[in-house]
Design an enzyme around this catalytic site. Structure first.
Site, PDB file in Angstrom:
ATOM      1  N   ASP A 158       0.585  -0.776  -0.110  1.00 31.77           N
ATOM      2  CA  ASP A 158      -0.178  -0.021  -0.066  1.00 31.77           C
ATOM      3  C   ASP A 158       1.137   1.228  -0.006  1.00 31.77           C
ATOM      4  O   ASP A 158       1.883   1.229   0.319  1.00 31.77           O
ATOM      5  CB  ASP A 158      -0.802   0.076   1.392  1.00 31.77           C
ATOM      6  CG  ASP A 158      -1.794   1.257   1.789  1.00 31.77           C
ATOM      7  OD1 ASP A 158      -2.110   1.851   0.548  1.00 31.77           O
ATOM      8  OD2 ASP A 158      -1.908   1.413   2.513  1.00 31.77           O
ATOM      9  N   PHE A 159       0.522   2.339   0.077  1.00 29.14           N
ATOM     10  CA  PHE A 159       0.921   3.789  -0.179  1.00 29.14           C
ATOM     11  C   PHE A 159       0.805   3.999   1.311  1.00 29.14           C
ATOM     12  O   PHE A 159       1.666   4.482   1.965  1.00 29.14           O
ATOM     13  CB  PHE A 159       0.924   4.504  -1.859  1.00 29.14           C
ATOM     14  CG  PHE A 159       1.500   5.732  -2.209  1.00 29.14           C
ATOM     15  CD1 PHE A 159       3.245   5.581  -2.188  1.00 29.14           C
ATOM     16  CD2 PHE A 159       1.602   7.084  -1.420  1.00 29.14           C
ATOM     17  CE1 PHE A 159       3.770   6.695  -2.270  1.00 29.14           C
ATOM     18  CE2 PHE A 159       2.322   8.105  -1.442  1.00 29.14           C
ATOM     19  CZ  PHE A 159       3.359   7.667  -1.762  1.00 29.14           C
ATOM     20  N   ASP A 160      -0.374   4.827   1.076  1.00 29.83           N
ATOM     21  CA  ASP A 160      -1.039   6.205   2.008  1.00 29.83           C
ATOM     22  C   ASP A 160      -0.777   4.574   3.696  1.00 29.83           C
ATOM     23  O   ASP A 160      -0.997   4.329   3.637  1.00 29.83           O
ATOM     24  CB  ASP A 160      -2.046   6.555   2.484  1.00 29.83           C
ATOM     25  CG  ASP A 160      -1.877   7.799   0.849  1.00 29.83           C
ATOM     26  OD1 ASP A 160      -1.447   8.945   0.997  1.00 29.83           O
ATOM     27  OD2 ASP A 160      -1.503   7.147  -0.162  1.00 29.83           O
ATOM     28  N   ASP A 190      -1.644  -0.624   6.079  1.00 28.64           N
ATOM     29  CA  ASP A 190      -2.477  -0.711   7.045  1.00 28.64           C
ATOM     30  C   ASP A 190      -3.673  -0.348   6.682  1.00 28.64           C
ATOM     31  O   ASP A 190      -4.287  -0.271   8.300  1.00 28.64           O
ATOM     32  CB  ASP A 190      -1.386   0.917   7.180  1.00 28.64           C
ATOM     33  CG  ASP A 190      -1.862   1.960   6.369  1.00 28.64           C
ATOM     34  OD1 ASP A 190      -2.084   1.917   4.961  1.00 28.64           O
ATOM     35  OD2 ASP A 190      -2.860   3.238   7.465  1.00 28.64           O
TER      36      ASP A 190
END
Length: 268
Positions: free
Chosen positions: A33-35, A215
Site C-alpha cells: 500500500d502507499f499511504d 495498513d
C-alpha cells in the site's frame, strides 16, 4: 470472519519462519500500500511523499531478478506513479481498477462505464458535504474519495450522513467503502486490492510467493487472498486484521523491506 480482537504477532519475533517462507530461489511478489505504508499518513491527500528509506528499499528489491514489486493503492494511477517514481515497479491504482505492468495500462472495463455517473455524484457530494469544515471531495476519475481527517469530530457524522444520502446502500451502480478517515465511492463491481494482486500475479512470470504490506481497511482484501505460504504484514496495531504479522508503525516498513531484500539475496 476474523475475530475483531485478534492481533497479528510482531514480525520481529518470527523472522526465521518468514525467511524460510520467502526462500532465496526468486519468484517473489512484494505488494505494498502507499499511504500509511510507504508514506506516513498526512492530514491532506496532497501531502504524502514516498519515505526516503522506503525508496531505497524498493530500489533494492526491484534490482533483484527474482522479485517483482507492486504498489497497490486507492490513489489514481497517475498520482501514484508520480509519488513512487521507482523504475521497475508495477502499479494498481484506484484499488486495482487501473493497472500498469509490462509497460501497458489497463482500466477495468466495467469501471470505465461508470465515469459519467461518478461526475454527477461528485457534484452532488460537493453540494452536500463540500462546505463541511475539513472535508474534501477528491475526484480520482474511476472513484471518488471523501476525506474527513481534518473535520472536527462533531461534524464527522454530517459527512457520513451526507455521503449516504447521495449514495445509499441500495444504489445499484455505486457503493461506499470505509477507509482511514475517508469514504470511498466506487463502482459496484466485484473488484478490490485482492483481485488486483491475483490478476497481477497471474500475468507475471514465475511468481511463487507473495508478501503484502498494508495498513488500511482496504488492505484486508489483499490479506484475504494470500495462501499459507504467503506473508501478510499489517502496519499498526492490527486489531481484527487477517494479516499474519504486524509492524507497529510506518517507520518499521523500510527496515522490514530491506530485510526482505537481504533474505532473497541470501545475506540474511
Amino acid at each position: 470472519m476474523v475475530d475483531a480482537e485478534r492481533r497479528p504477532p510482531r514480525i520481529d519475533d518470527h523472522l526465521e519462519t518468514v525467511a524460510s517462507s520467502l526462500g532465496t530461489d526468486g519468484g517473489l511478489f512484494v505488494g505494498l500500500d502507499f499511504d500509511g505504508t510507504l508514506s506516513p499518513i498526512a492530514s491532506t491527500p496532497d501531502e504524502p511523499e514516498l519515505a526516503a528509506a522506503c525508496r531505497d528499499a524498493l530500489a533494492a528489491l526491484v534490482a533483484h531478478p527474482g522479485v517483482t514489486v507492486g504498489v497497490v493503492s486507492g490513489r489514481a494511477l497517475a498520482d501514484l506513479k508520480e509519488r513512487v517514481g521507482v523504475e521497475g515497479v508495477v502499479y494498481a491504482g484506484n484499488h486495482g481498477l487501473e493497472l500498469e505492468h509490462r509497460g501497458e495500462t489497463e482500466v477495468h472495463p466495467a469501471a470505465a462505464t461508470h465515469r459519467p455517473h461518478l461526475r454527477e455524484v461528485r457534484r452532488e457530494l460537493e453540494g452536500r458535504v463540500g462546505d463541511v469544515r475539513g472535508c474534501e471531495v477528491e475526484d480520482k476519475d474511476l472513484t471518488l474519495s471523501v476525506h474527513y481527517r481534518r473535520t472536527p469530530p462533531a461534524l464527522v457524522e454530517n459527512v457520513r450522513d451526507g455521503v449516504r444520502d447521495v449514495v445509499p446502500e441500495d444504489d445499484p451502480d455505486l457503493r461506499v467503502n470505509e477507509g482511514k478517515a475517508v469514504l470511498e465511492v466506487r463502482p459496484a463491481i466485484d473488484w478490490d486490492k485482492g483481485s488486483a494482486i491475483l490478476y497481477l500475479v497471474e500475468h507475471l512470470e514465475g511468481v511463487r510467493r507473495i508478501v503484502y504490506v498494508g495498513d488500511d481497511v482496504t488492505d484486508e482484501d489483499a490479506f484475504d487472498v494470500l495462501d499459507d505460504e504467503d506473508v501478510g504484514v499489517h502496519v499498526g496495531p492490527g486489531h481484527g486484521s487477517a494479516a499474519d504479522y504486524r509492524v507497529d508503525s510506518q517507520d518499521e516498513v523500510a527496515p522490514f523491506l530491506s530485510w526482505v531484500a537481504d533474505v532473497v539475496d541470501g545475506s540474511s
